[in-house]
Design a protein around this motif. Structure first.
Motif, PDB file in Angstrom:
ATOM      1  N   UNK A  24     -38.547  73.278  -5.257  1.00 50.51           N
ATOM      2  CA  UNK A  24     -39.801  74.011  -5.110  1.00 50.51           C
ATOM      3  C   UNK A  24     -39.599  75.500  -5.368  1.00 50.51           C
ATOM      4  N   UNK A  25     -38.481  76.044  -4.870  1.00 48.73           N
ATOM      5  CA  UNK A  25     -38.195  77.459  -5.106  1.00 48.73           C
ATOM      6  C   UNK A  25     -38.034  77.742  -6.603  1.00 48.73           C
ATOM      7  N   UNK A  26     -37.331  76.854  -7.296  1.00 45.99           N
ATOM      8  CA  UNK A  26     -37.155  77.022  -8.736  1.00 45.99           C
ATOM      9  C   UNK A  26     -38.487  76.963  -9.477  1.00 45.99           C
ATOM     10  N   UNK A  27     -39.330  76.028  -9.076  1.00 50.44           N
ATOM     11  CA  UNK A  27     -40.637  75.916  -9.721  1.00 50.44           C
ATOM     12  C   UNK A  27     -41.466  77.177  -9.512  1.00 50.44           C
ATOM     13  N   UNK A  65     -29.791  82.245   0.214  1.00 53.22           N
ATOM     14  CA  UNK A  65     -30.310  82.965   1.383  1.00 53.22           C
ATOM     15  C   UNK A  65     -31.833  82.854   1.493  1.00 53.22           C
ATOM     16  N   UNK A  66     -32.515  82.962   0.355  1.00 47.60           N
ATOM     17  CA  UNK A  66     -33.978  82.817   0.365  1.00 47.60           C
ATOM     18  C   UNK A  66     -34.360  81.376   0.721  1.00 47.60           C
ATOM     19  N   UNK A  67     -33.580  80.418   0.238  1.00 44.68           N
ATOM     20  CA  UNK A  67     -33.845  79.013   0.550  1.00 44.68           C
ATOM     21  C   UNK A  67     -33.719  78.773   2.049  1.00 44.68           C
ATOM     22  N   UNK A  68     -32.685  79.328   2.657  1.00 42.55           N
ATOM     23  CA  UNK A  68     -32.504  79.181   4.100  1.00 42.55           C
ATOM     24  C   UNK A  68     -33.683  79.791   4.847  1.00 42.55           C
ATOM     25  N   UNK A 107     -33.960  78.447   8.661  1.00 39.04           N
ATOM     26  CA  UNK A 107     -32.625  78.275   9.233  1.00 39.04           C
ATOM     27  C   UNK A 107     -31.717  79.391   8.713  1.00 39.04           C
ATOM     28  N   UNK A 108     -30.532  79.458   9.274  1.00 38.27           N
ATOM     29  CA  UNK A 108     -29.532  80.387   8.773  1.00 38.27           C
ATOM     30  C   UNK A 108     -28.825  79.810   7.556  1.00 38.27           C
ATOM     31  N   UNK A 109     -28.262  80.682   6.740  1.00 37.16           N
ATOM     32  CA  UNK A 109     -27.574  80.214   5.530  1.00 37.16           C
ATOM     33  C   UNK A 109     -26.427  79.270   5.883  1.00 37.16           C
ATOM     34  N   UNK A 110     -25.751  79.526   7.003  1.00 36.10           N
ATOM     35  CA  UNK A 110     -24.641  78.654   7.408  1.00 36.10           C
ATOM     36  C   UNK A 110     -25.114  77.227   7.663  1.00 36.10           C
ATOM     37  N   UNK A 160     -20.797  71.894  -0.719  1.00 37.53           N
ATOM     38  CA  UNK A 160     -20.476  72.424  -2.048  1.00 37.53           C
ATOM     39  C   UNK A 160     -21.346  73.587  -2.459  1.00 37.53           C
ATOM     40  N   UNK A 161     -22.240  74.019  -1.566  1.00 34.22           N
ATOM     41  CA  UNK A 161     -23.061  75.187  -1.828  1.00 34.22           C
ATOM     42  C   UNK A 161     -24.020  75.006  -2.991  1.00 34.22           C
TER      43      UNK A 161
END
Length: 206
Positions: A20-23, A31-34, A39-42, A50-51
């Motif tokens: 959705x973010x890519x679209x 970081x924006x996805x988190x 939630x936190x990036x961790x 695998x990040x």
């Protein structure tokens, strides 16, 4: 405080939110996805160790499961299978063209995607394509489909109009604009038909 009985986050949620973010933005930033997921990036890395690469591969698998065929139709010849394979593949990825550049930057490893390529390789092998030619045939088809998926996301006006009244390109643009249906889809059909003719020549030579 008691821990929640169900996970607050899942790998599938992450992958779908990334798509959705890519679209929406044309880019993928963890970081924006988190932040979007609250939630936190961790926390993301707890589910996708695998990040970024794992997230991208998850998107590949998600789209593959939606469009890349693995089934064989009884009596279906190789050309008809390739047509069906390429058409489903393009439809799924053309809906999300911003994903394509990310996919081409890393090795294909998602099981669902590999299963579809494996079926394609089996069909081509059984049709008579040699081991020396088979991977090249798969690569050409893959390149063409992904390029067509990118084209589906191109601006409506791909080529700027020319002030030159004798411009052959400008005349072609105007003629194509007057045609019914989607230009990218028509170009895809023309390209795929041309590819099938070329692959048949390769198969016959083999």
């Amino acid at each position: 405080m008691a821990r929640p009985t169900t996970p607050l986050l899942s790998r599938d949620q992450i992958v779908r939110a990334a798509l959705d973010q890519l679209d929406r933005t044309g880019a993928l930033a963890l970081p924006r996805l988190a932040k979007d997921l609250g939630v936190g990036t961790s926390s993301l890395y707890h589910h996708v160790k695998g990040g970024r690469e794992e997230v991208v591969e998850g998107i590949r698998g998600l789209l593959s499961q939606e469009g890349m065929v693995t089934d064989r139709v009884p009596g279906e010849d190789w050309a008809r299978f390739v047509d069906r394979w390429a058409s489903g593949y393009r439809a799924a990825f053309a809906a999300h063209p911003a994903v394509v550049p990310l996919l081409t930057a890393q090795t294909v490893s998602h099981p669902a995607t590999l299963a579809s390529y494996e079926t394609l390789a089996d069909v081509l092998h059984e049709a008579g394509f040699s081991d020396d030619d088979l991977l090249h045939a798969v690569t050409v088809l893959d390149d063409f489909v992904l390029g067509s998926a990118l084209d589906a996301g191109a601006p409506v006006e791909v080529w700027a109009d020319s002030p030159d009244p004798g411009s052959r390109l400008a005349r072609a643009v105007r003629a194509t604009r007057a045609q019914p249906g989607d230009r990218s889809e028509r170009a895809f059909r023309l390209g795929l038909e041309s590819l099938l003719v070329g692959l048949e020549r390769l198969r016959a030579r083999t």
